[in-house]
Design a protein around this motif. Structure first.
Motif, PDB file in Angstrom:
ATOM      1  N   ILE A   1      17.603 -10.636   9.956  1.00  0.00           N
ATOM      2  CA  ILE A   1      17.715 -10.139   8.441  1.00  0.00           C
ATOM      3  C   ILE A   1      19.050  -9.977   8.181  1.00  0.00           C
ATOM      4  N   ALA A   2      19.569 -10.540   6.956  1.00  0.00           N
ATOM      5  CA  ALA A   2      21.063 -10.358   6.639  1.00  0.00           C
ATOM      6  C   ALA A   2      21.262  -9.199   5.860  1.00  0.00           C
ATOM      7  N   THR A   3      20.366  -8.808   4.857  1.00  0.00           N
ATOM      8  CA  THR A   3      20.640  -7.631   4.282  1.00  0.00           C
ATOM      9  C   THR A   3      19.378  -6.773   4.101  1.00  0.00           C
TER      10      THR A   3
ATOM     11  N   THR B   1      20.078  -5.344  17.497  1.00  0.00           N
ATOM     12  CA  THR B   1      21.563  -5.068  16.928  1.00  0.00           C
ATOM     13  C   THR B   1      21.501  -4.882  15.428  1.00  0.00           C
ATOM     14  N   ILE B   2      22.053  -3.858  14.878  1.00  0.00           N
ATOM     15  CA  ILE B   2      21.994  -3.445  13.501  1.00  0.00           C
ATOM     16  C   ILE B   2      23.355  -3.321  13.076  1.00  0.00           C
ATOM     17  N   THR B   3      23.938  -4.051  12.217  1.00  0.00           N
ATOM     18  CA  THR B   3      25.415  -4.177  11.646  1.00  0.00           C
ATOM     19  C   THR B   3      25.430  -3.498  10.112  1.00  0.00           C
ATOM     20  N   PRO B   4      26.090  -2.624  10.103  1.00  0.00           N
ATOM     21  CA  PRO B   4      26.315  -2.237   8.748  1.00  0.00           C
ATOM     22  C   PRO B   4      27.213  -2.895   7.890  1.00  0.00           C
ATOM     23  N   ALA B   5      26.880  -3.141   6.592  1.00  0.00           N
ATOM     24  CA  ALA B   5      27.583  -4.025   5.574  1.00  0.00           C
ATOM     25  C   ALA B   5      28.380  -3.149   4.491  1.00  0.00           C
ATOM     26  N   ALA B   6      29.352  -3.631   4.013  1.00  0.00           N
ATOM     27  CA  ALA B   6      30.041  -2.936   2.870  1.00  0.00           C
ATOM     28  C   ALA B   6      29.352  -2.246   1.889  1.00  0.00           C
TER      29      ALA B   6
ATOM     30  N   GLY C   1      22.271  -5.370   8.450  1.00  0.00           N
ATOM     31  CA  GLY C   1      21.896  -6.595   8.981  1.00  0.00           C
ATOM     32  C   GLY C   1      21.483  -6.316  10.250  1.00  0.00           C
ATOM     33  N   LEU C   2      20.431  -7.248  10.767  1.00  0.00           N
ATOM     34  CA  LEU C   2      19.593  -7.012  12.059  1.00  0.00           C
ATOM     35  C   LEU C   2      19.301  -8.356  12.917  1.00  0.00           C
ATOM     36  N   THR C   3      19.723  -8.326  14.014  1.00  0.00           N
ATOM     37  CA  THR C   3      19.101  -9.150  14.672  1.00  0.00           C
ATOM     38  C   THR C   3      18.206  -8.594  16.069  1.00  0.00           C
ATOM     39  N   ALA C   4      17.062  -9.130  16.227  1.00  0.00           N
ATOM     40  CA  ALA C   4      16.191  -8.537  17.052  1.00  0.00           C
ATOM     41  C   ALA C   4      15.528  -9.617  17.964  1.00  0.00           C
TER      42      ALA C   4
END
Length: 160
Positions: free
Chosen positions: A114-116, A140-145, A150-153
């Protein structure tokens, strides 16, 4: 000391006594305001923190109750291996999430991205999937500005 102050007060004219008295009352008012205002602000802040804590406690207790009510047969066990990607897409779509990548991997496994998304919506969705019997192998959850994440699982059906 009091005698010196008394002599000073007696030496003042009536007009000077009034002026000194008014100045003393004003100075006392400024001191009380200077001490009272931060204390009132602190009490207001404590009250808002208390309300927020009570709301969080309510949300946590309701989530605990939902987790305690696990179904006898999990949803993950009823989803076919070929349908796991369709089920994940439908489940995400029901709450407004869009899966940018959704790939079935072998028997009962899928990789999603999921991108955002808002972090609270995303974590609640993942928790509901776990409650339905899915197991998250890698996340993996990555914060955006802009405040989203975002999420990859990698997910798999329970019992595999």
């Amino acid at each position: 000391m009091t005698e010196r102050l008394q002599n000073w007060w007696i030496a003042l004219s009536l007009r000077e006594r009034w002026l000194v008295g008014i100045a003393g009352v004003l100075a006392l008012g400024v001191v009380l305001w200077g001490l009272g205002r931060p204390m009132a602000a602190a009490f207001i802040d404590l009250e808002s923190q208390h309300r927020a804590a009570i709301e969080r406690e309510g949300r946590v207790s309701s989530k605990v109750q939902l987790l305690a009510q696990r179904p006898a047969k999990s949803v993950a066990a009823t989803v076919d291996a070929a349908q796991i990607d369709q089920y994940l897409a439908q489940s995400a779509g029901e709450i407004g999430l869009t899966l940018d990548r959704n790939e079935a991997r072998g028997a009962g496994q899928a990789t999603i991205a999921i991108a955002t998304a808002r972090a609270t919506v995303l974590t609640d969705w993942l928790a509901s999937l776990e409650g339905q019997g899915f197991i998250i192998d890698q996340l993996t959850i990555t914060p955006a500005a802009d405040g989203t994440v975002g999420l990859t699982a990698e997910l798999r059906k329970g019992g595999q």
